[in-house]
Design a protein around this motif. Sequence first.
Motif, PDB file in Angstrom:
ATOM      1  N   TRP A  80       3.372  14.713   3.717  1.00 55.59           N
ATOM      2  CA  TRP A  80       2.538  13.527   3.923  1.00 55.59           C
ATOM      3  C   TRP A  80       1.063  13.808   3.671  1.00 55.59           C
ATOM      4  O   TRP A  80       0.200  13.146   4.236  1.00 55.59           O
ATOM      5  N   ARG A  81       0.789  14.771   2.823  1.00 55.23           N
ATOM      6  CA  ARG A  81      -0.611  15.014   2.444  1.00 55.23           C
ATOM      7  C   ARG A  81      -1.147  13.860   1.597  1.00 55.23           C
ATOM      8  O   ARG A  81      -2.355  13.632   1.539  1.00 55.23           O
ATOM      9  N   THR A  82      -0.233  13.159   0.926  1.00 52.70           N
ATOM     10  CA  THR A  82      -0.600  11.987   0.134  1.00 52.70           C
ATOM     11  C   THR A  82       0.156  10.764   0.641  1.00 52.70           C
ATOM     12  O   THR A  82       1.381  10.801   0.758  1.00 52.70           O
ATOM     13  N   ILE A  83      -0.566   9.711   0.948  1.00 51.99           N
ATOM     14  CA  ILE A  83       0.023   8.454   1.398  1.00 51.99           C
ATOM     15  C   ILE A  83      -0.533   7.337   0.530  1.00 51.99           C
ATOM     16  O   ILE A  83      -1.731   7.036   0.589  1.00 51.99           O
ATOM     17  N   HIS A  84       0.320   6.746  -0.290  1.00 47.77           N
ATOM     18  CA  HIS A  84      -0.102   5.650  -1.161  1.00 47.77           C
ATOM     19  C   HIS A  84       0.672   4.389  -0.799  1.00 47.77           C
ATOM     20  O   HIS A  84       1.889   4.323  -0.980  1.00 47.77           O
ATOM     21  N   MET A  85      -0.042   3.425  -0.271  1.00 53.90           N
ATOM     22  CA  MET A  85       0.555   2.128   0.054  1.00 53.90           C
ATOM     23  C   MET A  85      -0.337   1.048  -0.549  1.00 53.90           C
ATOM     24  O   MET A  85      -1.104   0.371   0.131  1.00 53.90           O
ATOM     25  N   ILE A  86      -0.222   0.938  -1.854  1.00 58.31           N
ATOM     26  CA  ILE A  86      -1.076   0.025  -2.594  1.00 58.31           C
ATOM     27  C   ILE A  86      -0.259  -0.558  -3.745  1.00 58.31           C
ATOM     28  O   ILE A  86       0.618   0.110  -4.282  1.00 58.31           O
ATOM     29  N   GLY A  87      -0.524  -1.802  -4.079  1.00 60.86           N
ATOM     30  CA  GLY A  87       0.213  -2.405  -5.185  1.00 60.86           C
ATOM     31  C   GLY A  87       1.006  -3.614  -4.746  1.00 60.86           C
ATOM     32  O   GLY A  87       0.658  -4.323  -3.796  1.00 60.86           O
ATOM     33  N   ASN A  88       2.134  -3.822  -5.397  1.00 59.42           N
ATOM     34  CA  ASN A  88       2.945  -5.016  -5.181  1.00 59.42           C
ATOM     35  C   ASN A  88       4.062  -4.737  -4.173  1.00 59.42           C
ATOM     36  O   ASN A  88       4.920  -3.892  -4.396  1.00 59.42           O
ATOM     37  N   PHE A  89       4.024  -5.463  -3.061  1.00 58.11           N
ATOM     38  CA  PHE A  89       5.046  -5.297  -2.024  1.00 58.11           C
ATOM     39  C   PHE A  89       6.009  -6.484  -1.994  1.00 58.11           C
ATOM     40  O   PHE A  89       6.643  -6.754  -0.979  1.00 58.11           O
ATOM     41  N   ASP A  90       6.110  -7.193  -3.109  1.00 57.79           N
ATOM     42  CA  ASP A  90       6.956  -8.395  -3.141  1.00 57.79           C
ATOM     43  C   ASP A  90       8.431  -8.089  -2.903  1.00 57.79           C
ATOM     44  O   ASP A  90       9.194  -8.947  -2.465  1.00 57.79           O
ATOM     45  N   ASN A  91       8.843  -6.853  -3.200  1.00 59.60           N
ATOM     46  CA  ASN A  91      10.247  -6.481  -3.018  1.00 59.60           C
ATOM     47  C   ASN A  91      10.588  -6.206  -1.555  1.00 59.60           C
ATOM     48  O   ASN A  91      11.742  -5.976  -1.216  1.00 59.60           O
ATOM     49  N   PHE A  92       9.559  -6.200  -0.690  1.00 58.81           N
ATOM     50  CA  PHE A  92       9.780  -5.891   0.720  1.00 58.81           C
ATOM     51  C   PHE A  92       9.355  -7.085   1.570  1.00 58.81           C
ATOM     52  O   PHE A  92       8.328  -7.708   1.327  1.00 58.81           O
ATOM     53  N   CYS A  93      10.174  -7.388   2.545  1.00 59.16           N
ATOM     54  CA  CYS A  93       9.907  -8.541   3.418  1.00 59.16           C
ATOM     55  C   CYS A  93       9.071  -8.105   4.609  1.00 59.16           C
ATOM     56  O   CYS A  93       9.532  -8.144   5.766  1.00 59.16           O
ATOM     57  N   PHE A  94       7.845  -7.650   4.339  1.00 63.04           N
ATOM     58  CA  PHE A  94       6.965  -7.191   5.408  1.00 63.04           C
ATOM     59  C   PHE A  94       5.649  -7.958   5.343  1.00 63.04           C
ATOM     60  O   PHE A  94       5.105  -8.177   4.263  1.00 63.04           O
ATOM     61  N   ASP A  95       5.142  -8.338   6.512  1.00 61.81           N
ATOM     62  CA  ASP A  95       3.811  -8.915   6.538  1.00 61.81           C
ATOM     63  C   ASP A  95       2.788  -7.787   6.678  1.00 61.81           C
ATOM     64  O   ASP A  95       3.142  -6.617   6.799  1.00 61.81           O
ATOM     65  N   PHE A  96       1.510  -8.135   6.638  1.00 62.77           N
ATOM     66  CA  PHE A  96       0.460  -7.122   6.663  1.00 62.77           C
ATOM     67  C   PHE A  96       0.499  -6.287   7.948  1.00 62.77           C
ATOM     68  O   PHE A  96       0.219  -5.098   7.934  1.00 62.77           O
ATOM     69  N   ARG A  97       0.843  -6.953   9.058  1.00 65.41           N
ATOM     70  CA  ARG A  97       0.890  -6.228  10.331  1.00 65.41           C
ATOM     71  C   ARG A  97       1.949  -5.139  10.310  1.00 65.41           C
ATOM     72  O   ARG A  97       1.737  -4.017  10.781  1.00 65.41           O
ATOM     73  N   CYS A  98       3.073  -5.456   9.747  1.00 65.08           N
ATOM     74  CA  CYS A  98       4.169  -4.488   9.652  1.00 65.08           C
ATOM     75  C   CYS A  98       3.797  -3.351   8.703  1.00 65.08           C
ATOM     76  O   CYS A  98       4.079  -2.184   8.985  1.00 65.08           O
ATOM     77  N   LEU A  99       3.152  -3.665   7.599  1.00 62.51           N
ATOM     78  CA  LEU A  99       2.730  -2.627   6.649  1.00 62.51           C
ATOM     79  C   LEU A  99       1.726  -1.677   7.292  1.00 62.51           C
ATOM     80  O   LEU A  99       1.759  -0.464   7.048  1.00 62.51           O
ATOM     81  N   GLU A 100       0.859  -2.229   8.121  1.00 64.27           N
ATOM     82  CA  GLU A 100      -0.111  -1.369   8.818  1.00 64.27           C
ATOM     83  C   GLU A 100       0.598  -0.420   9.780  1.00 64.27           C
ATOM     84  O   GLU A 100       0.245   0.754   9.881  1.00 64.27           O
ATOM     85  N   LYS A 101       1.623  -0.910  10.471  1.00 69.80           N
ATOM     86  CA  LYS A 101       2.379  -0.052  11.386  1.00 69.80           C
ATOM     87  C   LYS A 101       3.095   1.064  10.629  1.00 69.80           C
ATOM     88  O   LYS A 101       3.148   2.214  11.087  1.00 69.80           O
ATOM     89  N   ILE A 102       3.654   0.733   9.462  1.00 74.76           N
ATOM     90  CA  ILE A 102       4.331   1.740   8.642  1.00 74.76           C
ATOM     91  C   ILE A 102       3.332   2.794   8.178  1.00 74.76           C
ATOM     92  O   ILE A 102       3.622   3.994   8.178  1.00 74.76           O
ATOM     93  N   CYS A 103       2.139   2.344   7.803  1.00 77.27           N
ATOM     94  CA  CYS A 103       1.092   3.275   7.375  1.00 77.27           C
ATOM     95  C   CYS A 103       0.688   4.204   8.520  1.00 77.27           C
ATOM     96  O   CYS A 103       0.510   5.413   8.315  1.00 77.27           O
ATOM     97  N   ARG A 104       0.579   3.673   9.706  1.00 75.07           N
ATOM     98  CA  ARG A 104       0.235   4.501  10.874  1.00 75.07           C
ATOM     99  C   ARG A 104       1.325   5.546  11.133  1.00 75.07           C
ATOM    100  O   ARG A 104       1.026   6.680  11.518  1.00 75.07           O
TER     101      ARG A 104
END
Length: 308
Positions: A80-104
Motif C-alpha cells: 500500500w505504498r501507492t494508493i490510486h483512487m482517481i478516475g471513473n467509478f461508474d462500474n461501482f455502486c459507491f457514493d463519495f462517502r463510501c469511497l472515502e471510507k475505502i480510501c481510509r
Amino acid sequence: LIIKCNVSCLKSEVFLLSYYKNMASSKKSKGESTRKPNWLELPIDLTKNILQRLDTLDILISARNVCPLWWHICKDPLMWRTIHMIGNFDNFCFDFRCLEKICRCAIDLSCGHLEDIAIGKFGTDDLLEYIAHRASKLRRLQISNSHGISNKGLNQFVKKFSLLEKLDIAFMDNISKDSLEVIGRCCPILKSLNLEMLTLHFNKFRKFGDQVFAIVKTMTGLRHLGFSGIVIGNDELVAILDGCPLLHSLDLRHCFCHHLRCESTLKRCHQQIQDLQLPCFGYNDEYDDGLAYVDTFEDTYANEYWEY
C-alpha cells in the motif's frame, strides 16, 4: 463472505493463466494433457507483482477476498505504498462517502509506508487531515477535482508533507496565492508541480498571475512545472525563468499565452528549458478592443473564439 472478482480481477487471472501456460508448455511432451493451474503454487513475489497492477478499489473490494493467501498478501503494508483512487467509478455502486471510507481503509493498511496517493472527487478536508497524520513519508500527492478540499484545508495539512516531491492538483475553484506560498514553504524538496484549472467551457481561461509569482517566490527548486487552463503572459514567463533556475521541464500546452511575442523571452525559454511545451495558439496583439482573439494553427482555417 466471498466476493466474486470483477473485470479488473480477471486481468490478474489472464496474467496467471499465461504464466502457467508458458510453464506447462515447456515441460509437457506432445499429446500430454495440461493440468488445471493452481494459483496457490505461484511464487509469492509474482503474486504480489500481479496484485499491485490492479487499482486500489479492485484490490480492496474484490481481489483480496479471492482466497486466504491473497488476503494475507494484501495485509502487507508495502503493498500500500501507492494508493490510486482517481478516475471513473461508474462500474461501482459507491457514493463519495463510501469511497472515502475505502480510501481510509487503504491508508490504514499502509501502516505509515504510504508514499504516493491520488484522490478524486470524493476528497475532503477531513480525508486530507487523515492522510496528514498517517503518511509522514508521502512523496507524491495528486488531487483531482475534489470539491470537498478547500484552500484552508490545504494550507493546514500540507504542513505535514515535508517530504513531498511531486504535487498535482486539478481544481474547479481557484487555488489561492496563499495556499501556494504555504506549499512552497512547507515542502522544501518539491521538484514537480502540475496545476490544472478545470472548466466547463473550452474557451474559458483564468488569470493566474499572482499565483505564478507566489510559485517562483517559494519554489525555487522546481525541476518541472505544468499549467493548464490559465492565462499566462510575458511577465509571468520571465518570472518563471528567473525564479526557477533548476527548471528543465515547462508544460504550457493548454494555457492561454497573452501577448507572448517577445523574441528574447522565447529564445531564452528554448535555451534554458530542455523540455519546453508551448501552446499552439496565443492572443493576437492586433486586437485591443477588450476582447482576446485566439487562433489555432493546427487546422487549415483559424478556429476563432472570444474571451471576455
